[in-house]
Design a protein around this motif. Sequence first.
Motif, short mmCIF file in Angstrom:
data_model
loop_
_atom_site.label_atom_id
_atom_site.label_comp_id
_atom_site.label_asym_id
_atom_site.label_seq_id
_atom_site.Cartn_x
_atom_site.Cartn_y
_atom_site.Cartn_z
N ASN A 183 0.81 -1.22 0.00
CA ASN A 183 0.00 0.00 0.00
C ASN A 183 0.84 1.27 0.00
O ASN A 183 0.31 2.37 0.01
CB ASN A 183 -0.95 -0.01 1.20
N GLY A 184 2.17 1.11 0.05
CA GLY A 184 3.06 2.27 -0.02
C GLY A 184 3.03 3.16 1.21
O GLY A 184 3.22 4.37 1.09
N ILE A 185 2.77 2.57 2.38
CA ILE A 185 2.74 3.40 3.58
C ILE A 185 3.72 2.89 4.62
O ILE A 185 4.07 1.71 4.66
CB ILE A 185 1.33 3.48 4.22
N ALA A 186 4.16 3.80 5.46
CA ALA A 186 4.93 3.48 6.65
C ALA A 186 4.23 4.20 7.80
O ALA A 186 3.69 5.29 7.63
CB ALA A 186 6.36 3.97 6.52
N TYR A 187 4.21 3.57 8.95
CA TYR A 187 3.48 4.09 10.10
C TYR A 187 4.41 4.07 11.30
O TYR A 187 5.11 3.08 11.54
CB TYR A 187 2.27 3.19 10.36
N GLY A 188 4.44 5.15 12.03
CA GLY A 188 5.22 5.21 13.26
C GLY A 188 4.44 5.98 14.31
O GLY A 188 3.88 7.03 14.03
N TYR A 189 4.38 5.44 15.51
CA TYR A 189 3.60 6.05 16.59
C TYR A 189 4.34 5.85 17.91
O TYR A 189 4.80 4.75 18.21
CB TYR A 189 2.22 5.40 16.66
N THR A 190 4.47 6.91 18.67
CA THR A 190 5.03 6.82 20.02
C THR A 190 4.12 7.55 20.98
O THR A 190 3.39 8.47 20.60
CB THR A 190 6.45 7.43 20.10
N ARG A 191 4.18 7.16 22.23
CA ARG A 191 3.41 7.81 23.28
C ARG A 191 4.36 8.46 24.27
O ARG A 191 5.48 8.01 24.43
CB ARG A 191 2.56 6.79 24.03
N ARG A 192 3.88 9.48 24.92
CA ARG A 192 4.69 10.12 25.95
C ARG A 192 4.64 9.38 27.27
O ARG A 192 5.53 9.48 28.09
CB ARG A 192 4.21 11.55 26.17
N ARG A 193 3.55 8.65 27.50
CA ARG A 193 3.36 7.97 28.78
C ARG A 193 2.82 6.56 28.56
O ARG A 193 2.13 6.31 27.59
CB ARG A 193 2.34 8.71 29.64
N PHE A 194 3.11 5.69 29.53
CA PHE A 194 2.48 4.38 29.51
C PHE A 194 1.01 4.59 29.78
O PHE A 194 0.65 5.17 30.79
CB PHE A 194 3.07 3.49 30.60
N GLY A 195 0.14 4.13 28.90
CA GLY A 195 -1.26 4.41 29.07
C GLY A 195 -2.12 3.20 29.33
O GLY A 195 -3.32 3.28 29.33
N PHE A 196 -1.52 2.05 29.54
CA PHE A 196 -2.30 0.85 29.79
C PHE A 196 -1.49 -0.03 30.73
O PHE A 196 -0.29 0.15 30.87
CB PHE A 196 -2.67 0.15 28.49
N PRO A 197 -2.09 -1.01 31.37
CA PRO A 197 -1.44 -1.72 32.47
C PRO A 197 -0.09 -2.36 32.15
O PRO A 197 0.85 -2.20 32.91
CB PRO A 197 -2.46 -2.80 32.85
N SER A 198 0.04 -3.06 31.06
CA SER A 198 1.28 -3.81 30.85
C SER A 198 2.44 -2.92 30.40
O SER A 198 3.58 -3.18 30.74
CB SER A 198 1.06 -4.91 29.82
N GLY A 199 2.16 -1.90 29.61
CA GLY A 199 3.23 -1.04 29.11
C GLY A 199 4.08 -1.71 28.05
O GLY A 199 5.07 -1.16 27.61
N VAL A 200 3.71 -2.92 27.64
CA VAL A 200 4.46 -3.65 26.63
C VAL A 200 3.55 -3.89 25.44
O VAL A 200 2.41 -4.28 25.60
CB VAL A 200 4.96 -5.01 27.18
#
Length: 107
Positions: free
Chosen positions: A70-87
């Motif tokens: 599809n010719g796309i690249a996706y990158g996402y980061t968060r500033r904080r752990f937002g859910f219990p496991s964090g993994v």
Amino acid sequence: MDGRPPLFTPATAALFGELRTPGGPDLVTGSADHFARGFEHTPALYPFLDAGTFGHSGAAGSLGFADPANGIAYGYTRRRFGFPSGVGAAPENGRLAESVLRAAASL
């Protein structure tokens, strides 16, 4: 540009996206995981992606992947752990990635 062939070719991308370990338990998270050559097989997490998509999730919910078909690249980061496991990928990644794919298809 310099007369040499590219290092990353469509054939290389196809190898990276090929499923190698379907459904084995992840030793860190304990969940079923799917791996390609050195990357997670991202369509196992997000079935709306092309079968040759590859990437990896990380701490605090980050996710990156390439979808060569599809010719796309996706990158996402968060500033904080937002859910219990964090993994692993944050829950919002599915909605965001699907939106990116829809936007790319409309171009």
